[in-house]
Enzyme design. Structure first.
Site, short mmCIF file in Angstrom:
data_model
loop_
_atom_site.label_atom_id
_atom_site.label_comp_id
_atom_site.label_asym_id
_atom_site.label_seq_id
_atom_site.Cartn_x
_atom_site.Cartn_y
_atom_site.Cartn_z
N ASP A 205 35.10 -8.22 -23.24
CA ASP A 205 35.51 -7.95 -24.61
C ASP A 205 34.46 -7.15 -25.37
OD1 ASP A 205 33.96 -10.36 -24.31
OD2 ASP A 205 34.34 -10.83 -26.41
N GLU B 24 33.48 -13.45 -25.17
CA GLU B 24 32.05 -13.72 -25.36
C GLU B 24 31.63 -13.40 -26.78
OE1 GLU B 24 27.71 -12.77 -25.47
OE2 GLU B 24 29.42 -11.48 -25.90
#
Length: 380
Positions: free
Chosen positions: A79, A141
């Site tokens: 991400d 994350e």
């Protein structure tokens, strides 16, 4: 079977949005990124396992090659943070190269780590493996680390050592601070400002809360010190305050957002719980209800042994002393699963989350040389 070139892989990853954000309007799935990685890793002979997180829109990927126990895990998150495209010199979702740098959202933090790894994996031979190679790609994350937390539940990771490829400017990192965020709300009563006796001013109550927080912060700073860090004490940032709606109306609600960074040896969870109890105990003094809410589950500090096999090997290979950093990673989650963990990757954290984010090409080549030596030590 061959895989695309480094530039082609990084370009495809950058073109595939995978923003992780607590706002539903900005958040999006990382599935397409995971599927790209799965295709390339499968072409390199890896067994692929894709795991859906409970929300069914985010996914972890575990790719494994080789048999037996031990081996090395190479880990990254899929991400990115959100961005403001109008502030970029080029389209953040199109890879652009100039002056030895790759520009694009996530190039540095940390989509660039995956083609860095894939390119060296293509150079290695599976027939000579004596221990398995595992590639891990996680979700979310940048927000609540839901992907790493899900790994704890599935308990499918086995390796002797683990390298998380966050941008560390090619310096081996063995410690970082933990973090928790908190929303604190004071609840007053609105009334016309001409008669304060008819209301209860939540902003004045928040003034008391801020004073209490500054005192709590000073207490933490005096109690906890670690000279391995550039900022050698725990920090608390009062980051955002919203209160009231009009100058002539008594404020009925005030909301403060804070960010706390804890040192190794401290527990983010325990500090958050203690601070919550302390703030709630101030209700009688402040004269109004106080609500305390965690922004996300706390992330614990990370600290590895500087004398571990992987720490010593990375220091030897890079010629650099292991160090501590302030930013957080998924390292405490992998470490809690029994993996000797270190953080090491190309790019600078100063470029992460920035307009015109870039990854220096020369750092990629140096990182590949180091990672290849680690792979041969652990797996060949």
């Amino acid at each position: 079977m061959s895989i695309p070139s480094f530039r082609e892989m990084l370009g495809a990853l950058v073109q595939t949005p995978s923003v992780s954000n607590l706002s539903r309007e900005l958040d999006c799935s990382n599935r397409a990124v995971v599927e790209l990685l799965a295709t390339w890793l499968e072409d390199l002979g890896f067994y692929i396992s894709i795991h859906s997180l409970p929300n069914d829109t985010k996914f972890n990927l575990i790719a494994r090659k080789g048999e037996g126990s031990g081996g090395l895990l190479l880990s990254g998150h899929t991400d990115t943070v959100a961005c403001n495209p109008d502030q970029w010199a080029t389209d953040p979702f199109e890879l652009h190269s100039q002056d030895g740098k790759f520009y694009g959202l996530g190039t540095c933090d940390m989509k660039g780590f995956f083609p860095t790894v894939l390119e060296i994996l293509e150079q290695t031979s599976s027939t000579k493996l004596v221990a398995p190679i595992t590639v891990l790609a996680t979700a979310d994350e940048e927000t609540d680390m839901a992907g790493a937390r899900h790994l704890l539940e599935s308990n499918e990771l086995t390796a002797e050592g683990a390298i998380i490829g966050e941008p560390t400017s090619l310096e081996p990192v063995i410690a970082h601070k933990g973090i928790f965020t908190m929303k604190i709300t004071t609840l007053g009563k609105s009334a016309h400002s001409s008669n304060p006796n008819l209301g209860t001013n939540a902003l004045e109550g928040m003034h008391e809360i801020v004073s209490a927080l500054l005192g709590y912060r000073d207490m933490l700073r005096q109690k906890h010190q670690n000279d391995a860090f550039e900022i050698p004490y725990p920090t608390m940032n009062l980051g955002c305050l919203h209160a009231g709606d009009s100058a002539n109306r008594i404020c009925n609600s005030a909301e403060l957002l804070i960010d706390c960074r804890t040192l190794p040896g401290m527990s983010s969870t325990e500090i958050a719980e203690d601070l919550t109890r302390y703030l709630e105990s101030l209700e009688s003094k402040v004269g109004m209800p106080i609500e305390v809410e965690l922004g996300m589950p706390p992330i614990e500090p990370f600290s590895a042994n500087s004398d571990s096999k992987l720490s010593k090997l990375m220091a030897q290979i890079t010629g650099k002393t292991v160090k501590a950093v302030a930013f957080g990673t998924e390292a405490p989650f992998l470490q809690s699963m029994g993996l000797d963990t270190i953080v090491f990757g190309p790019g600078s954290i100063d470029q992460a989350h920035q307009v015109d984010e870039y990854l220096a090409i020369d750092q990629v080549r140096t990182a590949q040389d180091a990672l290849l030596r680690v792979l041969h030590t652990y797996c060949y």
